[in-house]
Design a protein around this motif. Structure first.
Motif, mmCIF file in Angstrom:
data_model
loop_
_atom_site.group_PDB
_atom_site.id
_atom_site.type_symbol
_atom_site.label_atom_id
_atom_site.label_comp_id
_atom_site.label_asym_id
_atom_site.label_seq_id
_atom_site.Cartn_x
_atom_site.Cartn_y
_atom_site.Cartn_z
ATOM 1 N N ALA A 1 0.853 -1.197 0.000
ATOM 2 C CA ALA A 1 0.000 0.000 0.000
ATOM 3 C C ALA A 1 0.887 1.244 0.000
ATOM 4 O O ALA A 1 1.189 1.790 1.052
ATOM 5 C CB ALA A 1 -0.920 -0.006 1.212
ATOM 6 N N GLU B 1 -17.253 -2.832 -5.272
ATOM 7 C CA GLU B 1 -17.541 -2.043 -4.081
ATOM 8 C C GLU B 1 -16.425 -1.023 -3.823
ATOM 9 O O GLU B 1 -16.680 0.151 -3.540
ATOM 10 C CB GLU B 1 -17.691 -2.960 -2.864
ATOM 11 C CG GLU B 1 -18.051 -2.183 -1.619
ATOM 12 C CD GLU B 1 -18.331 -3.075 -0.414
ATOM 13 O OE1 GLU B 1 -18.135 -4.301 -0.522
ATOM 14 O OE2 GLU B 1 -18.746 -2.521 0.621
ATOM 15 N N ASN C 1 -16.935 3.058 -4.032
ATOM 16 C CA ASN C 1 -16.655 3.907 -2.885
ATOM 17 C C ASN C 1 -15.592 4.949 -3.230
ATOM 18 O O ASN C 1 -15.690 6.110 -2.856
ATOM 19 C CB ASN C 1 -16.187 3.011 -1.732
ATOM 20 C CG ASN C 1 -16.122 3.756 -0.421
ATOM 21 O OD1 ASN C 1 -16.900 4.672 -0.180
ATOM 22 N ND2 ASN C 1 -15.178 3.377 0.404
ATOM 23 N N TYR D 1 -16.540 8.359 -4.865
ATOM 24 C CA TYR D 1 -17.055 9.394 -3.967
ATOM 25 C C TYR D 1 -15.943 9.964 -3.104
ATOM 26 O O TYR D 1 -15.930 11.138 -2.757
ATOM 27 C CB TYR D 1 -18.178 8.836 -3.100
ATOM 28 C CG TYR D 1 -19.386 8.441 -3.919
ATOM 29 C CD1 TYR D 1 -20.075 9.412 -4.642
ATOM 30 C CD2 TYR D 1 -19.811 7.130 -3.994
ATOM 31 C CE1 TYR D 1 -21.167 9.065 -5.419
ATOM 32 C CE2 TYR D 1 -20.901 6.773 -4.764
ATOM 33 C CZ TYR D 1 -21.575 7.746 -5.476
ATOM 34 O OH TYR D 1 -22.651 7.403 -6.241
ATOM 35 N N ASP E 1 -14.951 13.758 -2.862
ATOM 36 C CA ASP E 1 -14.820 14.426 -1.579
ATOM 37 C C ASP E 1 -13.535 15.259 -1.511
ATOM 38 O O ASP E 1 -13.518 16.367 -0.997
ATOM 39 C CB ASP E 1 -14.763 13.327 -0.507
ATOM 40 C CG ASP E 1 -15.424 13.756 0.766
ATOM 41 O OD1 ASP E 1 -16.340 14.584 0.685
ATOM 42 O OD2 ASP E 1 -15.029 13.255 1.830
ATOM 43 N N TYR F 1 -24.576 -1.510 -1.715
ATOM 44 C CA TYR F 1 -23.279 -1.347 -1.078
ATOM 45 C C TYR F 1 -23.349 -0.216 -0.062
ATOM 46 O O TYR F 1 -24.211 0.666 -0.162
ATOM 47 C CB TYR F 1 -22.205 -1.000 -2.112
ATOM 48 C CG TYR F 1 -21.848 -2.158 -3.005
ATOM 49 C CD1 TYR F 1 -21.378 -3.358 -2.458
ATOM 50 C CD2 TYR F 1 -21.951 -2.044 -4.384
ATOM 51 C CE1 TYR F 1 -21.042 -4.414 -3.278
ATOM 52 C CE2 TYR F 1 -21.610 -3.097 -5.215
ATOM 53 C CZ TYR F 1 -21.159 -4.285 -4.663
ATOM 54 O OH TYR F 1 -20.824 -5.324 -5.462
ATOM 55 N N ALA F 2 -22.386 -0.227 0.846
ATOM 56 C CA ALA F 2 -22.368 0.769 1.918
ATOM 57 C C ALA F 2 -22.386 2.189 1.366
ATOM 58 O O ALA F 2 -23.118 3.049 1.837
ATOM 59 C CB ALA F 2 -21.132 0.556 2.787
ATOM 60 N N PHE F 3 -21.579 2.422 0.317
ATOM 61 C CA PHE F 3 -21.444 3.796 -0.164
ATOM 62 C C PHE F 3 -22.726 4.311 -0.811
ATOM 63 O O PHE F 3 -22.889 5.505 -0.997
ATOM 64 C CB PHE F 3 -20.255 3.928 -1.125
ATOM 65 C CG PHE F 3 -20.382 3.151 -2.399
ATOM 66 C CD1 PHE F 3 -21.056 3.684 -3.488
ATOM 67 C CD2 PHE F 3 -19.818 1.890 -2.515
ATOM 68 C CE1 PHE F 3 -21.170 2.979 -4.666
ATOM 69 C CE2 PHE F 3 -19.925 1.174 -3.693
ATOM 70 C CZ PHE F 3 -20.604 1.716 -4.775
ATOM 71 N N ARG G 1 -23.931 11.692 1.962
ATOM 72 C CA ARG G 1 -22.739 12.303 1.372
ATOM 73 C C ARG G 1 -22.700 13.812 1.578
ATOM 74 O O ARG G 1 -21.708 14.446 1.312
ATOM 75 C CB ARG G 1 -22.671 11.996 -0.120
ATOM 76 C CG ARG G 1 -22.382 10.547 -0.405
ATOM 77 C CD ARG G 1 -21.857 10.357 -1.805
ATOM 78 N NE ARG G 1 -22.897 10.354 -2.797
ATOM 79 C CZ ARG G 1 -23.590 9.274 -3.144
ATOM 80 N NH1 ARG G 1 -23.347 8.128 -2.550
ATOM 81 N NH2 ARG G 1 -24.511 9.332 -4.066
ATOM 82 N N ARG H 1 -19.205 13.554 3.894
ATOM 83 C CA ARG H 1 -19.386 12.187 3.442
ATOM 84 C C ARG H 1 -19.056 11.210 4.561
ATOM 85 O O ARG H 1 -18.022 11.314 5.212
ATOM 86 C CB ARG H 1 -18.489 11.904 2.261
ATOM 87 C CG ARG H 1 -19.025 10.797 1.377
ATOM 88 C CD ARG H 1 -18.206 10.703 0.125
ATOM 89 N NE ARG H 1 -16.951 10.034 0.385
ATOM 90 C CZ ARG H 1 -16.844 8.726 0.486
ATOM 91 N NH1 ARG H 1 -17.891 7.955 0.364
ATOM 92 N NH2 ARG H 1 -15.671 8.174 0.701
ATOM 93 N N LYS I 1 -18.180 7.331 5.683
ATOM 94 C CA LYS I 1 -17.623 6.091 5.137
ATOM 95 C C LYS I 1 -17.919 4.948 6.096
ATOM 96 O O LYS I 1 -18.137 5.160 7.280
ATOM 97 C CB LYS I 1 -16.109 6.240 4.961
ATOM 98 C CG LYS I 1 -15.755 7.333 3.970
ATOM 99 C CD LYS I 1 -14.328 7.790 4.159
ATOM 100 C CE LYS I 1 -14.206 9.245 3.742
ATOM 101 N NZ LYS I 1 -12.957 9.849 4.187
ATOM 102 N N GLU I 2 -17.845 3.740 5.554
ATOM 103 C CA GLU I 2 -18.206 2.573 6.355
ATOM 104 C C GLU I 2 -17.206 2.357 7.493
ATOM 105 O O GLU I 2 -16.003 2.319 7.276
ATOM 106 C CB GLU I 2 -18.225 1.339 5.445
ATOM 107 C CG GLU I 2 -18.500 0.075 6.203
ATOM 108 C CD GLU I 2 -18.504 -1.151 5.308
ATOM 109 O OE1 GLU I 2 -18.508 -0.980 4.074
ATOM 110 O OE2 GLU I 2 -18.495 -2.253 5.846
ATOM 111 N N GLN J 1 -1.464 0.705 6.005
ATOM 112 C CA GLN J 1 -2.482 -0.347 6.015
ATOM 113 C C GLN J 1 -3.326 -0.304 7.268
ATOM 114 O O GLN J 1 -4.516 -0.591 7.250
ATOM 115 C CB GLN J 1 -1.826 -1.721 5.939
ATOM 116 C CG GLN J 1 -0.997 -1.941 4.705
ATOM 117 C CD GLN J 1 -0.282 -3.271 4.788
ATOM 118 O OE1 GLN J 1 -0.856 -4.267 5.181
ATOM 119 N NE2 GLN J 1 0.986 -3.297 4.444
#
Lengths: 426, 336
Positions: free
Chosen positions: A193, A408, A412, A415, A419, B78-80, B85, B89, B91-92, B288
């Motif tokens: 990452a 998914e 996400n 957005y 943002d 889905y969560a989003f 928003r 916004r 987020k999950e 991470q």
């Protein structure tokens, strides 16, 4: 009275003794921040420069090899308006982030040298008409493959599509493992990452026709079927043709596995070419390079990489620092680096230079890869590129480690980028 | 008479204040001014290493850190798609289900909430294990045997290594292939396939980090407990033995109660230090998984959100302060 004179004389003597080193310091010092695999060649270049300019002392400061960590460090220098570092080596995606802290090379007569370099990079380094960095070397990712193994398993050339690569990698990996090398893997890349994953993942997406995350009209394009297909495909490699460890690998750690002969394919930058052919390399003379595969033949995409030289606004020796930077970006220096370390020059004429082509023959064949490399959306999202890139590589990383599916994650992500940047979603 | 002593007292008092001025000045310069600066910055939108104008935003940074929302999550979405928003916004953070219905908790900065949870889990297990092992080691090293001095010196080695250096060493030990020592070792024992990703598998990250911290800090715990053990007078054990108390009884009636003050100090030290953990998380898991401090660093340096990062600093400060007060109260440190 005599005592007073003695005391005065003695203190004067002491003061002058301490100030001697200061008086002797008429040599100006220029400090360059370099990191990772460029340190050795920067030292060579510094010595070359000092031989010609004995009145200037060039010092190298070693910075972290991870580009994310290096940017962190630079920002701390700039926040403190530090004059400790004069010349910074900066990534191709940083001009938009750092421009406010860097000098304009046009004020120092850079006009006469810019024509020699690739136009795309000069354009990338020019903000509001200010040339804030000189190109040092360019990079485009390549597919390195083991010629001996491809021959042995009956393939007559490198793969042109990802499907072919998957098939070849799986076959060779199964074959080598049955011969007893349990640590052999088909395909290596950089899945940690960090900024490197942004490069790798942008190539997957672009080579599937999935766009470049954000297009030049400031529209967010990342949530599309081709991009989802690309990321899901990469996730399917983990544990199959690529080690589970790949989600923790960077350029150097993946190169170690490759150079020990434990992989059939690797995606990496050109610098590993000369290292792979060094005397102590297990795979010396057993590998070659090709453009990265695409979803269909000819859809190959390579992320534009490379590093630039910039001079800090807070430097106390701007003139000398600019001179050092100009030398390091010069034809002579770039030719030296191309021959000794297979770094890609940014000066067009060097791609026809016989000595350069002799040491790195692939420069000629893959000129197109470097010329048409895909830039990361750093200019269009400036100054928020770092945040956009972090969101992107974290999303992709979560797909690679199996936390969520690509649909998914990218849904996400669009957005998330909206943002950060306030751009429209296409 | 009283007039004179009163005058004298006043004189002494004013002299004392004058002599305290340098100390107070230094405290103001090195502690209160930076802290005040952080609190002030936390009410602004300042950008790190930026040249833009800074604006005052009030409590905005704080409210965004702790904004939570709960929404029902339909099966096909889905969560989003569910989370709000506007104006900020969400987020999950996590999902849970009651009565066959899926619910989702959203947060504006889910990584921050996760960082707090990570840090507290890390602190709890690391400090618990360090105390346990530190105790055992201290008891062993406290008994008389040949080579005790050498043993004590060797014991301190892991603690003497700089955190970032030892974290880098562990990075190699934990390397997710047989290049790494632990994978090599485990696969020789027949555990795993030699490809365990200790630092990228989300279920193994915290245990790996706790293991490294226990390796590194147990010596420190052992040292503090050992110092406490040596304060226990031998006569007490002799008297206990005469009265017929066994080893176990001696431990619980003499060693443990007399050790309480040093144990309390050691626990406070370690807990507060663990809550601030940075190096291990930054080197081993980077972007991470965050601890409170490494998330703070990411917001400040990576995102250049100096205002938000300052608010996070203040929150960390308050959390650690609460822990410190809790410890002092429950362990009765003030009375000792």
């Amino acid at each position: 009275m005599q005592k007073l004179i003695k005391t005065l004389a003695l203190s004067l003597l002491i003061i002058s003794l301490f100030s001697l080193p200061l008086l002797a310091q008429d040599r100006k010092t220029v400090t360059i921040a370099v990191g990772g695999n460029s340190v050795d060649s920067a030292k060579d270049l510094a010595n070359m420069y000092m031989e010609k300019n004995p009145d200037i002392n060039v010092e190298i400061v070693e910075t972290p090899s991870s580009s994310t960590e290096r940017l962190d460090l630079y920002l701390q220098f700039f926040e403190a308006k530090s004059s400790k570092v004069d010349v910074y080596t900066i990534d191709v995606v940083w001009p938009g982030i750092l421009a406010d802290h860097l000098i304009d090379f046009n004020d120092y007569g850079a006009k006469k040298i810019v024509d020699k370099h690739f136009e795309a990079i000069i354009e990338n380094n020019t903000l509001d008409g200010r040339l804030i960095a000189l190109p040092w070397y360019t990079d485009g990712a390549l597919l390195f493959y083991r010629t001996d193994l491809l021959n042995e398993y009956g393939y007559d050339g490198p793969p042109e599509t990802w499907d072919q690569l998957e098939e070849m990698a799986a076959t060779i990996q199964a074959g080598e493992r049955s011969k007893g090398n349990q640590d052999f893997w088909g395909y290596l890349w950089q899945g940690n990452a960090y900024e490197g994953l942004t490069c790798d993942a942008l190539e997957w997406v672009a080579s599937h026709g999935g766009g470049q995350i954000v297009n030049s009209n400031k529209e967010i394009t990342i949530y599309n079927d081709q991009a989802i297909k690309a990321i899901d495909r990469a996730a399917s490699w983990v544990g199959k043709i690529s080690p589970p460890a790949v989600t923790g690998l960077q350029e150097e750690s993946s190169r170690h596995i490759w150079q020990n002969g434990n992989a059939a394919f690797i995606r990496n930058w050109p610098y590993i070419y000369s290292l792979g052919n060094s005397e102590d390399s297990v795979i010396k003379g057993k590998f070659d390079v090709a453009p990265l595969p695409g979803d269909e033949p000819g859809m190959s995409a390579s992320t534009l990489g490379g590093w630039q030289l910039a001079v800090s606004k807070y430097s106390q020796n701007k003139e000398a620092a600019v001179d050092v930077a100009m030398f390091m970006a010069s034809e002579e220096a770039q030719k030296y680096r191309a021959i000794e370390e297979s770094y890609n020059p940014t000066i067009k004429s060097l791609y026809q230079d016989e000595e350069v082509l002799e040491s790195s023959p692939f420069f000629e064949d893959l000129y197109g890869v470097f010329m048409n490399a895909v830039p990361r959306p750093s200019t269009v999202t400036a100054p928020n590129y770092n945040e956009v890139s972090t969101s992107f590589f974290q999303s992709v990383h979560s797909v690679l480690t199996g936390e969520q599916g690509a649909r998914e994650a990218l849904g996400n992500l669009q957005y998330e980028i909206q943002d950060i940047t306030g751009f429209e979603i296409k | 008479m009283s007039q004179i002593s009163n005058n004298l007292f006043k004189k002494e008092q004013s002299l004392a204040y004058k002599m305290l001025i340098p100390t107070i000045l230094i405290l103001v310069i090195i502690a209160i001014y930076p802290l005040g600066q952080v609190v002030y910055t936390s009410f602004t939108n300042r950008v790190f290493a930026g040249v833009e104008e800074t604006e005052f935003v009030g409590l905005d940074n704080y409210t965004s850190l702790f904004s939570l929302t709960i929404k029902e999550l339909p099966k096909d979405k889905y969560a989003f798609e569910v989370l709000p928003r506007e104006p900020k916004r969400y987020k999950e953070l996590t999902t849970f289900s009651i009565f066959n219905k899926q619910y989702i908790i959203g947060s504006v900065h889910p990584n921050f909430i996760e960082a707090i949870i990570n840090t507290i889990i890390f602190t709890f297990f690391a400090v618990f294990l360090e105390t346990l092992f530190g105790f055992i080691i201290a008891l062993v090293v406290n008994s008389k045997f040949i080579g005790r001095g050498v043993m004590r010196a060797i014991m301190l080695l892991p603690w003497a290594v700089i955190t970032v250096v030892s974290a880098r060493i562990w990075e190699w030990i934990l390397f997710p292939s047989r290049i790494g020592f632990l994978n090599m070792f485990l696969s020789k024992l027949g555990i795993g396939n030699g490809q365990i990703s200790f630092l990228t598998d989300s279920g193994l990250q915290l245990p790996s980090l706790i293991m490294v911290d226990v390796w590194k800090t147990t010596p420190f715990m052992a040292l503090l407990i050992l110092a406490g053990l040596q304060l226990v007078p031998n006569e007490l054990y002799e008297a206990a033995r005469v009265d017929g108390a066994g080893r176990v009884k001696q431990f619980f009636s003499i060693t443990l109660p007399l050790l309480k003050p040093s144990l309390a100090v050691a626990l406070i030290f370690r807990t507060l230090a663990s809550l601030r953990v940075f190096g291990l998380f930054q080197v081993l898991v980077g972007q991470q998984r965050y601890s409170m401090s490494s998330y703070n660093y990411y917001q400040l340096i990576g995102n250049r959100a100096m205002g938000l990062a300052s608010a996070i600093s203040v929150v960390i400060f308050i959390i650690i302060f609460i822990f410190a007060v809790m410890y002092m109260k429950t362990l009765g440190v003030e009375d000792e």
